[in-house]
Design a protein around this motif. Structure first.
Motif, PDB file in Angstrom:
ATOM      1  N   ARG A   1       0.910  -1.344   0.670  1.00  0.00           N
ATOM      2  CA  ARG A   1       0.082  -0.046   0.372  1.00  0.00           C
ATOM      3  C   ARG A   1       0.226   1.199   0.127  1.00  0.00           C
ATOM      4  O   ARG A   1       2.003   1.110   1.010  1.00  0.00           O
ATOM      5  N   ILE A   2       0.627   2.468  -0.883  1.00  0.00           N
ATOM      6  CA  ILE A   2       1.001   3.112  -0.552  1.00  0.00           C
ATOM      7  C   ILE A   2       0.195   4.136  -0.505  1.00  0.00           C
ATOM      8  O   ILE A   2      -0.936   4.259  -1.288  1.00  0.00           O
ATOM      9  N   LEU A   3       0.287   4.884   0.807  1.00  0.00           N
ATOM     10  CA  LEU A   3      -0.821   6.137   1.511  1.00  0.00           C
ATOM     11  C   LEU A   3      -0.105   8.057   1.183  1.00  0.00           C
ATOM     12  O   LEU A   3       1.072   7.998   1.547  1.00  0.00           O
ATOM     13  N   VAL A   4      -0.996   8.415   0.866  1.00  0.00           N
ATOM     14  CA  VAL A   4      -0.892  10.027   1.175  1.00  0.00           C
ATOM     15  C   VAL A   4      -1.210  10.562   1.977  1.00  0.00           C
ATOM     16  O   VAL A   4      -2.876  10.533   1.893  1.00  0.00           O
ATOM     17  N   PHE A   5      -0.758  11.302   2.402  1.00  0.00           N
ATOM     18  CA  PHE A   5      -1.198  11.914   3.917  1.00  0.00           C
ATOM     19  C   PHE A   5      -1.487  13.426   3.965  1.00  0.00           C
ATOM     20  O   PHE A   5      -0.564  14.252   2.456  1.00  0.00           O
ATOM     21  N   ASN A   6      -2.484  14.480   3.762  1.00  0.00           N
ATOM     22  CA  ASN A   6      -2.105  15.651   4.140  1.00  0.00           C
ATOM     23  C   ASN A   6      -2.011  16.469   5.275  1.00  0.00           C
ATOM     24  O   ASN A   6      -1.322  15.623   6.357  1.00  0.00           O
TER      25      ASN A   6
ATOM     26  N   GLU B   1      -4.116  12.843   7.945  1.00  0.00           N
ATOM     27  CA  GLU B   1      -4.858  11.651   7.657  1.00  0.00           C
ATOM     28  C   GLU B   1      -5.024  11.453   6.169  1.00  0.00           C
ATOM     29  O   GLU B   1      -4.231  11.724   5.137  1.00  0.00           O
ATOM     30  N   THR B   2      -5.007  10.182   6.070  1.00  0.00           N
ATOM     31  CA  THR B   2      -4.994   9.397   4.588  1.00  0.00           C
ATOM     32  C   THR B   2      -5.960   9.972   4.013  1.00  0.00           C
ATOM     33  O   THR B   2      -7.112  10.051   4.310  1.00  0.00           O
ATOM     34  N   LYS B   3      -5.759  10.368   2.621  1.00  0.00           N
ATOM     35  CA  LYS B   3      -5.829  11.445   1.726  1.00  0.00           C
ATOM     36  C   LYS B   3      -6.536  10.310   0.549  1.00  0.00           C
ATOM     37  O   LYS B   3      -6.909  10.432  -0.315  1.00  0.00           O
ATOM     38  N   GLN B   4      -5.227   9.081  -0.198  1.00  0.00           N
ATOM     39  CA  GLN B   4      -5.503   8.333  -0.612  1.00  0.00           C
ATOM     40  C   GLN B   4      -4.813   7.033  -0.530  1.00  0.00           C
ATOM     41  O   GLN B   4      -3.818   7.079  -0.362  1.00  0.00           O
ATOM     42  N   CYS B   5      -5.155   5.797  -0.988  1.00  0.00           N
ATOM     43  CA  CYS B   5      -4.396   4.747  -1.078  1.00  0.00           C
ATOM     44  C   CYS B   5      -4.567   3.806  -2.001  1.00  0.00           C
ATOM     45  O   CYS B   5      -5.358   3.547  -2.089  1.00  0.00           O
ATOM     46  N   TRP B   6      -3.241   4.035  -2.395  1.00  0.00           N
ATOM     47  CA  TRP B   6      -3.262   2.550  -3.854  1.00  0.00           C
ATOM     48  C   TRP B   6      -2.456   1.541  -2.807  1.00  0.00           C
ATOM     49  O   TRP B   6      -2.125   1.516  -2.721  1.00  0.00           O
ATOM     50  N   THR B   7      -3.414   0.306  -3.543  1.00  0.00           N
ATOM     51  CA  THR B   7      -3.017  -1.243  -2.305  1.00  0.00           C
ATOM     52  C   THR B   7      -2.203  -1.216  -3.935  1.00  0.00           C
ATOM     53  O   THR B   7      -3.221  -2.016  -6.022  1.00  0.00           O
ATOM     54  N   LEU B   8      -0.918  -1.988  -4.503  1.00  0.00           N
ATOM     55  CA  LEU B   8      -0.657  -2.622  -5.511  1.00  0.00           C
ATOM     56  C   LEU B   8      -0.904  -4.441  -4.681  1.00  0.00           C
ATOM     57  O   LEU B   8      -0.584  -4.693  -3.852  1.00  0.00           O
ATOM     58  N   ILE B   9      -1.590  -5.164  -5.763  1.00  0.00           N
ATOM     59  CA  ILE B   9      -2.199  -6.664  -5.312  1.00  0.00           C
ATOM     60  C   ILE B   9      -1.144  -7.177  -5.970  1.00  0.00           C
ATOM     61  O   ILE B   9      -0.705  -7.311  -7.080  1.00  0.00           O
TER      62      ILE B   9
ATOM     63  N   THR C   1      -5.886  -1.316  -7.008  1.00  0.00           N
ATOM     64  CA  THR C   1      -6.506  -0.672  -6.523  1.00  0.00           C
ATOM     65  C   THR C   1      -6.492   0.856  -5.724  1.00  0.00           C
ATOM     66  O   THR C   1      -5.906   1.323  -5.463  1.00  0.00           O
ATOM     67  N   VAL C   2      -7.585   1.972  -5.857  1.00  0.00           N
ATOM     68  CA  VAL C   2      -7.062   2.520  -5.194  1.00  0.00           C
ATOM     69  C   VAL C   2      -8.406   3.514  -4.084  1.00  0.00           C
ATOM     70  O   VAL C   2      -9.850   2.701  -4.441  1.00  0.00           O
ATOM     71  N   ALA C   3      -8.474   3.708  -3.087  1.00  0.00           N
ATOM     72  CA  ALA C   3      -9.477   4.197  -2.085  1.00  0.00           C
ATOM     73  C   ALA C   3      -8.751   5.760  -1.501  1.00  0.00           C
ATOM     74  O   ALA C   3      -7.217   5.899  -1.466  1.00  0.00           O
ATOM     75  N   ALA C   4     -10.273   6.089  -0.580  1.00  0.00           N
ATOM     76  CA  ALA C   4      -9.296   7.006  -0.188  1.00  0.00           C
ATOM     77  C   ALA C   4      -9.329   6.969   1.348  1.00  0.00           C
ATOM     78  O   ALA C   4      -8.484   7.814   1.923  1.00  0.00           O
ATOM     79  N   THR C   5      -9.264   5.988   1.493  1.00  0.00           N
ATOM     80  CA  THR C   5      -8.737   5.698   2.752  1.00  0.00           C
ATOM     81  C   THR C   5      -8.050   4.146   3.204  1.00  0.00           C
ATOM     82  O   THR C   5      -8.230   3.484   2.327  1.00  0.00           O
ATOM     83  N   GLY C   6      -7.041   4.011   3.972  1.00  0.00           N
ATOM     84  CA  GLY C   6      -6.612   2.211   3.875  1.00  0.00           C
ATOM     85  C   GLY C   6      -5.582   2.277   4.795  1.00  0.00           C
ATOM     86  O   GLY C   6      -5.529   3.191   5.100  1.00  0.00           O
ATOM     87  N   GLY C   7      -4.773   1.060   4.980  1.00  0.00           N
ATOM     88  CA  GLY C   7      -3.639   0.603   5.312  1.00  0.00           C
ATOM     89  C   GLY C   7      -3.692   0.172   6.169  1.00  0.00           C
ATOM     90  O   GLY C   7      -4.790  -0.023   6.734  1.00  0.00           O
TER      91      GLY C   7
END
Length: 169
Positions: free
Chosen positions: A96-101, A105-113, A145-151
């Motif tokens: 998972r690659i997460l970007v924060f504000n 706070e997690t603003k987007q999460c990309w999960t490499l499957i 996958t792309v989500a607004a939250t995660g990790g």
């Protein structure tokens, strides 16, 4: 005076320097990363002209290709990347690659499957350089996958013996 409720909500943009990468089965970080590049998807598009229709074209969509991702970090005594590149196992990782504000706070999460290391590069060594020695690892994956939250749940995944596919979650 206009009603402010008629305007769309302002986008909550984040800066590109606040990101986090979860790589281990227990979702712990094995390294801090200076750069993450290549994250993206390309969809095959075939443009065709239809006989007698001269003012437009048709676009037929084909398969999608997930780009390889490159992570860069300063060289340390941690050999996790090298060990992963040289492993001869059929086990893959969900990363998972997460970007924060600015508030963390997690603003987007990309999960490499089903991610697997497909390359590793040592730093360029120059006697008169004052820059940090950077190593990089290139990762390919079977899904994204792309989500607004995660990790908090990066895992090691194993190929399904029947279908040959990796699980998507």
């Amino acid at each position: 005076m206009t009603n402010s409720s008629s305007f769309p909500r302002a986008a909550a943009y984040v800066t590109a320097n606040r990101f986090y990468v979860e790589m281990m089965p227990d979702a712990s970080i094995v390294a801090c990363f200076n750069e993450c590049s290549g994250l993206g998807v390309t969809i095959e598009a075939k443009k065709i002209s239809e006989g007698g229709v001269n003012d437009q074209q048709r676009i037929l969509l084909g398969g999608r290709t997930i780009n390889d991702i490159t992570l860069k970090r300063g060289v340390t005594d941690d050999l996790s990347f090298w060990n992963w590149v040289t492993a001869t196992t059929n086990r893959r990782r969900n990363i998972r690659i997460l970007v924060f504000n600015q508030a963390g706070e997690t603003k987007q999460c990309w999960t490499l499957i089903g991610a697997v290391a497909v390359g590793w590069k040592a730093p360029t060594l120059t006697a008169d350089s004052t820059q940090v020695a950077m190593e990089e690892i290139t990762i390919a994956c079977e899904g994204l996958t792309v989500a607004a939250t995660g990790g908090g749940a990066a895992t090691v995944v194993t190929r399904n013996a029947t279908s040959g596919a990796f699980p998507s979650s």
